[in-house]
Scaffold this motif. Structure first.
Motif, PDB file in Angstrom:
ATOM      1  N   ALA A  10      41.381  29.724  38.483  1.00  0.00           N
ATOM      2  CA  ALA A  10      41.926  30.606  39.522  1.00  0.00           C
ATOM      3  C   ALA A  10      42.052  32.039  39.014  1.00  0.00           C
ATOM      4  CB  ALA A  10      43.285  30.087  39.984  1.00  0.00           C
ATOM      5  N   ALA A  11      42.518  32.199  37.780  1.00  0.00           N
ATOM      6  CA  ALA A  11      42.669  33.541  37.221  1.00  0.00           C
ATOM      7  C   ALA A  11      41.308  34.216  37.046  1.00  0.00           C
ATOM      8  CB  ALA A  11      43.401  33.470  35.881  1.00  0.00           C
ATOM      9  N   LYS A  12      40.336  33.444  36.609  1.00  0.00           N
ATOM     10  CA  LYS A  12      38.996  34.006  36.432  1.00  0.00           C
ATOM     11  C   LYS A  12      38.419  34.430  37.780  1.00  0.00           C
ATOM     12  CE  LYS A  12      34.603  32.901  34.226  1.00  0.00           C
ATOM     13  NZ  LYS A  12      33.835  31.889  33.512  1.00  0.00           N
ATOM     14  N   LYS A  13      38.611  33.574  38.793  1.00  0.00           N
ATOM     15  CA  LYS A  13      38.112  33.896  40.128  1.00  0.00           C
ATOM     16  C   LYS A  13      38.805  35.153  40.669  1.00  0.00           C
ATOM     17  CE  LYS A  13      37.452  31.934  44.729  1.00  0.00           C
ATOM     18  NZ  LYS A  13      37.659  30.773  45.591  1.00  0.00           N
TER      19      LYS A  13
ATOM     20  N   ILE B  41      38.841  40.893  41.974  1.00  0.00           N
ATOM     21  CA  ILE B  41      39.430  42.231  41.780  1.00  0.00           C
ATOM     22  C   ILE B  41      38.374  43.203  41.273  1.00  0.00           C
ATOM     23  CG2 ILE B  41      41.057  43.543  40.359  1.00  0.00           C
ATOM     24  CD1 ILE B  41      42.943  41.093  40.546  1.00  0.00           C
ATOM     25  N   LEU B  42      37.590  42.750  40.293  1.00  0.00           N
ATOM     26  CA  LEU B  42      36.544  43.626  39.755  1.00  0.00           C
ATOM     27  C   LEU B  42      35.488  43.933  40.812  1.00  0.00           C
ATOM     28  CD1 LEU B  42      36.052  42.144  36.168  1.00  0.00           C
ATOM     29  CD2 LEU B  42      37.034  44.359  36.777  1.00  0.00           C
ATOM     30  N   GLU B  43      35.102  42.932  41.585  1.00  0.00           N
ATOM     31  CA  GLU B  43      34.105  43.155  42.633  1.00  0.00           C
ATOM     32  C   GLU B  43      34.645  44.130  43.678  1.00  0.00           C
ATOM     33  OE1 GLU B  43      31.910  40.570  46.111  1.00  0.00           O
ATOM     34  OE2 GLU B  43      32.337  39.579  44.203  1.00  0.00           O
ATOM     35  N   SER B  44      35.893  43.888  44.074  1.00  0.00           N
ATOM     36  CA  SER B  44      36.516  44.780  45.051  1.00  0.00           C
ATOM     37  C   SER B  44      36.632  46.203  44.497  1.00  0.00           C
ATOM     38  CB  SER B  44      37.895  44.242  45.414  1.00  0.00           C
ATOM     39  OG  SER B  44      38.560  45.136  46.260  1.00  0.00           O
ATOM     40  N   ALA B  45      37.052  46.292  43.249  1.00  0.00           N
ATOM     41  CA  ALA B  45      37.179  47.617  42.628  1.00  0.00           C
ATOM     42  C   ALA B  45      35.823  48.302  42.518  1.00  0.00           C
ATOM     43  CB  ALA B  45      37.820  47.474  41.250  1.00  0.00           C
ATOM     44  N   ASN B  46      34.792  47.538  42.161  1.00  0.00           N
ATOM     45  CA  ASN B  46      33.441  48.117  42.067  1.00  0.00           C
ATOM     46  C   ASN B  46      32.944  48.584  43.431  1.00  0.00           C
ATOM     47  OD1 ASN B  46      33.116  47.870  39.299  1.00  0.00           O
ATOM     48  ND2 ASN B  46      32.306  45.801  39.438  1.00  0.00           N
ATOM     49  N   GLU B  47      33.206  47.771  44.470  1.00  0.00           N
ATOM     50  CA  GLU B  47      32.817  48.174  45.827  1.00  0.00           C
ATOM     51  C   GLU B  47      33.560  49.444  46.249  1.00  0.00           C
ATOM     52  OE1 GLU B  47      33.343  44.903  48.541  1.00  0.00           O
ATOM     53  OE2 GLU B  47      31.967  43.618  47.407  1.00  0.00           O
ATOM     54  N   GLU B  48      34.847  49.465  45.939  1.00  0.00           N
ATOM     55  CA  GLU B  48      35.657  50.652  46.273  1.00  0.00           C
ATOM     56  C   GLU B  48      35.141  51.876  45.517  1.00  0.00           C
ATOM     57  OE1 GLU B  48      38.611  52.707  48.288  1.00  0.00           O
ATOM     58  OE2 GLU B  48      37.968  50.643  48.575  1.00  0.00           O
ATOM     59  N   ALA B  49      34.820  51.680  44.249  1.00  0.00           N
ATOM     60  CA  ALA B  49      34.307  52.797  43.443  1.00  0.00           C
ATOM     61  C   ALA B  49      32.989  53.320  44.012  1.00  0.00           C
ATOM     62  CB  ALA B  49      34.132  52.347  41.995  1.00  0.00           C
TER      63      ALA B  49
ATOM     64  N   LYS C   7      41.028  53.960  35.619  1.00  0.00           N
ATOM     65  CA  LYS C   7      42.273  53.584  34.940  1.00  0.00           C
ATOM     66  C   LYS C   7      42.912  52.380  35.626  1.00  0.00           C
ATOM     67  CE  LYS C   7      43.421  58.199  33.223  1.00  0.00           C
ATOM     68  NZ  LYS C   7      44.287  59.358  33.383  1.00  0.00           N
ATOM     69  N   ASP C   8      42.939  52.418  36.967  1.00  0.00           N
ATOM     70  CA  ASP C   8      43.505  51.290  37.717  1.00  0.00           C
ATOM     71  C   ASP C   8      42.718  50.005  37.439  1.00  0.00           C
ATOM     72  OD1 ASP C   8      44.429  53.148  40.737  1.00  0.00           O
ATOM     73  OD2 ASP C   8      45.416  52.950  38.788  1.00  0.00           O
TER      74      ASP C   8
ATOM     75  N   GLY D  48      42.421  44.900  34.973  1.00  0.00           N
ATOM     76  CA  GLY D  48      41.634  43.994  34.130  1.00  0.00           C
ATOM     77  C   GLY D  48      42.397  43.554  32.892  1.00  0.00           C
ATOM     78  N   GLU D  49      43.059  44.496  32.213  1.00  0.00           N
ATOM     79  CA  GLU D  49      43.837  44.157  31.018  1.00  0.00           C
ATOM     80  C   GLU D  49      44.993  43.214  31.359  1.00  0.00           C
ATOM     81  OE1 GLU D  49      45.119  47.655  28.935  1.00  0.00           O
ATOM     82  OE2 GLU D  49      43.067  48.385  28.645  1.00  0.00           O
ATOM     83  N   GLU D  50      45.698  43.517  32.451  1.00  0.00           N
ATOM     84  CA  GLU D  50      46.808  42.641  32.851  1.00  0.00           C
ATOM     85  C   GLU D  50      46.319  41.231  33.162  1.00  0.00           C
ATOM     86  OE1 GLU D  50      49.677  46.119  34.790  1.00  0.00           O
ATOM     87  OE2 GLU D  50      48.669  44.699  36.091  1.00  0.00           O
ATOM     88  N   SER D  51      45.218  41.150  33.875  1.00  0.00           N
ATOM     89  CA  SER D  51      44.661  39.822  34.209  1.00  0.00           C
ATOM     90  C   SER D  51      44.254  39.080  32.953  1.00  0.00           C
ATOM     91  CB  SER D  51      43.451  39.965  35.133  1.00  0.00           C
ATOM     92  OG  SER D  51      43.832  40.508  36.370  1.00  0.00           O
ATOM     93  N   LEU D  52      43.609  39.775  32.028  1.00  0.00           N
ATOM     94  CA  LEU D  52      43.187  39.131  30.773  1.00  0.00           C
ATOM     95  C   LEU D  52      44.385  38.690  29.942  1.00  0.00           C
ATOM     96  CD1 LEU D  52      40.137  41.336  29.726  1.00  0.00           C
ATOM     97  CD2 LEU D  52      40.108  38.987  30.577  1.00  0.00           C
ATOM     98  N   LYS D  53      45.456  39.493  29.928  1.00  0.00           N
ATOM     99  CA  LYS D  53      46.661  39.104  29.181  1.00  0.00           C
ATOM    100  C   LYS D  53      47.288  37.849  29.776  1.00  0.00           C
ATOM    101  CE  LYS D  53      47.935  43.665  27.429  1.00  0.00           C
ATOM    102  NZ  LYS D  53      48.862  44.785  27.523  1.00  0.00           N
ATOM    103  N   VAL D  54      47.350  37.788  31.100  1.00  0.00           N
ATOM    104  CA  VAL D  54      47.913  36.606  31.761  1.00  0.00           C
ATOM    105  C   VAL D  54      47.085  35.366  31.409  1.00  0.00           C
ATOM    106  CG1 VAL D  54      48.268  35.496  34.016  1.00  0.00           C
ATOM    107  CG2 VAL D  54      49.025  37.854  33.657  1.00  0.00           C
TER     108      VAL D  54
END
Length: 183
Positions: free
Chosen positions: A91-94, A99-107, A138-139, A144-150
């Motif tokens: 679930a965390a990986k998904k 989040i990354l896909e959404s962030a990339n689309e937003e970018a 930065k966001d 990404g860092e927070e997700s990886l830490k979790v």
């Protein structure tokens, strides 16, 4: 105790028996055999059980070793399966991918808009787009860092728990093997 008395009697019989010229002792075979049979009858059943147990000792130890190896293999398989099927990890990986896909689309969207405005406004708009992209990166980095830490914390907790279970099982098996070895 009657057994000790019979042992003393045998000792006396041997000591008192006549010797021939070469120093060999002549004893009454029937009397010695009768005394030995009487002694066997007096010995507790535990002696026979102990003798049987000693004969089975290696078989029991081999079975215990095989069982310990099987338990260890099963634990390793279970740990691997739990690791691979961990719902939290999946679930965390998904979520991280979304989040990354959404962030990339937003970018991409912001960058496209910035490029369009840059043509119209040139240098002023280019500074604005750079600032926006920097903040967005930065966001993305923070998320990404927070997700990886979790994910990392949850995996460490799961692995520590699994290690404790395996250690506990291995310790119990070793204790059982030691107990069987001491018997």
């Amino acid at each position: 105790m009657k057994v000790l008395e019979l042992l003393d009697y045998l000792q006396q019989t041997i000591d008192m028996s006549p010797k021939n010229l070469v120093g060999k002792v002549s004893i009454n075979k029937k009397e010695v055999l009768r005394t030995l049979n009487e002694m066997r009858k007096l010995l507790p059943d535990e002696f026979e059980e102990a003798k049987n147990l000693m004969n089975r000792k290696e078989i029991i130890l081999d079975e215990a070793r095989s069982e310990a190896e099987r338990i260890i293999q099963d634990s390793r398989k279970r740990a691997q399966q739990e690791y691979e099927n961990c719902d939290v990890l999946v679930a965390a990986k998904k979520e991280a991918e979304e989040i990354l896909e959404s962030a990339n689309e937003e970018a991409k969207k912001i960058k496209g808009e910035a490029n369009k405005q840059a043509k119209d406004l040139k240098f002023g708009v280019m500074n604005y787009a750079d600032s926006t992209l920097s903040n967005l990166q930065k966001d993305i980095d923070i998320i990404g860092e927070e997700s990886l830490k979790v994910i990392q914390n949850e995996m460490e907790e799961m692995l520590v728990k699994l290690y404790k279970e395996i250690s506990s099982t291995t310790s119990k098996v070793r204790e059982n093997i030691k107990e069987l070895g001491n018997d």
